[in-house]
Design an enzyme around this catalytic site. Structure first.
Site, PDB file in Angstrom:
ATOM      1  N   GLY A  48      43.879  39.468  41.935  1.00  0.00           N
ATOM      2  CA  GLY A  48      43.408  39.574  40.227  1.00  0.00           C
ATOM      3  C   GLY A  48      43.506  38.669  39.426  1.00  0.00           C
ATOM      4  O   GLY A  48      42.548  38.584  38.711  1.00  0.00           O
ATOM      5  N   GLU A 102      49.541  36.284  35.183  1.00  0.00           N
ATOM      6  CA  GLU A 102      49.154  37.794  36.612  1.00  0.00           C
ATOM      7  C   GLU A 102      47.928  38.160  35.352  1.00  0.00           C
ATOM      8  O   GLU A 102      47.672  38.771  34.147  1.00  0.00           O
ATOM      9  CB  GLU A 102      50.255  38.543  36.365  1.00  0.00           C
ATOM     10  CG  GLU A 102      49.854  40.211  36.227  1.00  0.00           C
ATOM     11  CD  GLU A 102      50.143  40.035  38.179  1.00  0.00           C
ATOM     12  OE1 GLU A 102      48.734  39.461  38.381  1.00  0.00           O
ATOM     13  OE2 GLU A 102      50.391  41.236  38.541  1.00  0.00           O
ATOM     14  N   ASP A 106      50.629  47.166  35.288  1.00  0.00           N
ATOM     15  CA  ASP A 106      51.041  48.125  35.504  1.00  0.00           C
ATOM     16  C   ASP A 106      51.952  49.263  35.142  1.00  0.00           C
ATOM     17  O   ASP A 106      52.605  48.989  33.904  1.00  0.00           O
ATOM     18  CB  ASP A 106      49.969  49.109  36.843  1.00  0.00           C
ATOM     19  CG  ASP A 106      49.252  49.737  36.747  1.00  0.00           C
ATOM     20  OD1 ASP A 106      49.398  50.988  34.801  1.00  0.00           O
ATOM     21  OD2 ASP A 106      49.253  50.314  37.781  1.00  0.00           O
TER      22      ASP A 106
HETATM   23  P1  IMP Z   1      52.111  46.840  39.160  1.00  0.00           P
HETATM   24  O1  IMP Z   1      52.726  46.477  40.273  1.00  0.00           O
HETATM   25  O2  IMP Z   1      52.267  48.805  38.552  1.00  0.00           O
HETATM   26  O3  IMP Z   1      52.029  46.409  37.590  1.00  0.00           O
HETATM   27  O4  IMP Z   1      50.329  46.482  39.480  1.00  0.00           O
HETATM   28  C1  IMP Z   1      49.700  45.419  39.333  1.00  0.00           C
HETATM   29  C2  IMP Z   1      48.563  45.026  40.379  1.00  0.00           C
HETATM   30  O5  IMP Z   1      47.923  46.490  40.347  1.00  0.00           O
HETATM   31  C3  IMP Z   1      47.840  44.192  39.402  1.00  0.00           C
HETATM   32  O6  IMP Z   1      47.978  42.881  39.460  1.00  0.00           O
HETATM   33  C4  IMP Z   1      46.375  44.988  39.731  1.00  0.00           C
HETATM   34  O7  IMP Z   1      45.851  44.070  41.165  1.00  0.00           O
HETATM   35  C5  IMP Z   1      46.318  46.566  40.172  1.00  0.00           C
HETATM   36  N1  IMP Z   1      45.708  47.181  39.062  1.00  0.00           N
HETATM   37  C6  IMP Z   1      46.915  47.891  37.745  1.00  0.00           C
HETATM   38  N2  IMP Z   1      45.671  48.270  37.068  1.00  0.00           N
HETATM   39  C7  IMP Z   1      45.272  48.352  37.439  1.00  0.00           C
HETATM   40  C8  IMP Z   1      43.545  48.439  36.973  1.00  0.00           C
HETATM   41  O8  IMP Z   1      43.242  49.208  36.216  1.00  0.00           O
HETATM   42  N3  IMP Z   1      42.000  48.034  37.174  1.00  0.00           N
HETATM   43  C9  IMP Z   1      42.382  46.955  38.929  1.00  0.00           C
HETATM   44  N4  IMP Z   1      43.602  46.677  39.239  1.00  0.00           N
HETATM   45  C10 IMP Z   1      44.883  47.400  38.856  1.00  0.00           C
END
Ligand code: IMP
Length: 178
Positions: A48, A102, A106
């Protein structure tokens, strides 16, 4: 308003290319100040962050290295809760000033698993730059040192971010329609 369709879902414009570039320039100016003379290593998390990392990196005027790792936890529009290291770190960060790049924080799960692995290698410092943060989605609190935008808990695509593999090439950020 221009609506784009990615797979089965519709997305509406949210952050323009200009808004994104303005924030990137401000973050880069701060990094240029904070890391002058420190030769930091930027570790960008694929997939991403590739566009954000490229745009940010072009604005850095200090001596700086960049490398990439690949972590994944998402399937469709939901986090699977499982973080997989698809490409690991091929660099010695002992005693180095490290900055993680990053795309979006999320739930915080990805970084909460990855940060301890890096700490273990004893960098001189470890900071985080993220383009987007969804504070309402936090499960694992992550200190974000340099942030582009704090956004509501809505799924977004574009500017490197995908929905099930598609949408990364959209130049602006779009959010899921209601
Ligand atoms: P986390 O581990 O839940 O913090 O998610 C992190 C990863 O999830 C990010 O690096 C993104 O690749 C993916 N991600 C989280 N939210 C979104 C979104 O709204 N759109 C697309 N990818 C997301």
């Amino acid at each position: 308003m221009r609506i784009v369709r990615v797979h089965d879902k519709k997305f509406e414009p949210y952050l323009t290319a200009e808004m994104i570039q303005t924030r990137i320039k401000a973050i880069a100016a701060q990094l240029n100040k904070d890391y002058a003379g420190k030769k930091p290593v930027f570790i960008a998390i694929l997939n991403g962050s590739f566009i954000f990392a490229a745009d940010l990196f072009k604005e850095l005027s200090i001596e700086v290295e960049i490398c990439f790792i690949k972590l994944a936890s998402y399937k469709g529009t939901r986090s699977t809760g499982q973080v997989i290291t698809a490409i690991g770190l091929d660099m010695d960060i002992f005693g180095r000033e490290v900055v993680i790049v990053e795309d979006i924080v999320d739930t915080g799960k990805t970084l909460s698993e990855f940060l301890p692995q890096l700490q273990h290698q004893q960098p001189a410092s470890l900071k985080i730059v993220a383009l987007l943060h969804k504070p309402e989605a936090t499960v694992f609190p992550i200190p974000i040192d340099y942030l582009g935008f704090s956004i509501p808990n809505k799924f977004v695509v574009g500017y490197g971010l995908d929905y099930d593999g598609l949408g990364r090439n959209i130049p602006e950020i779009y959010k899921l329609t209601e």
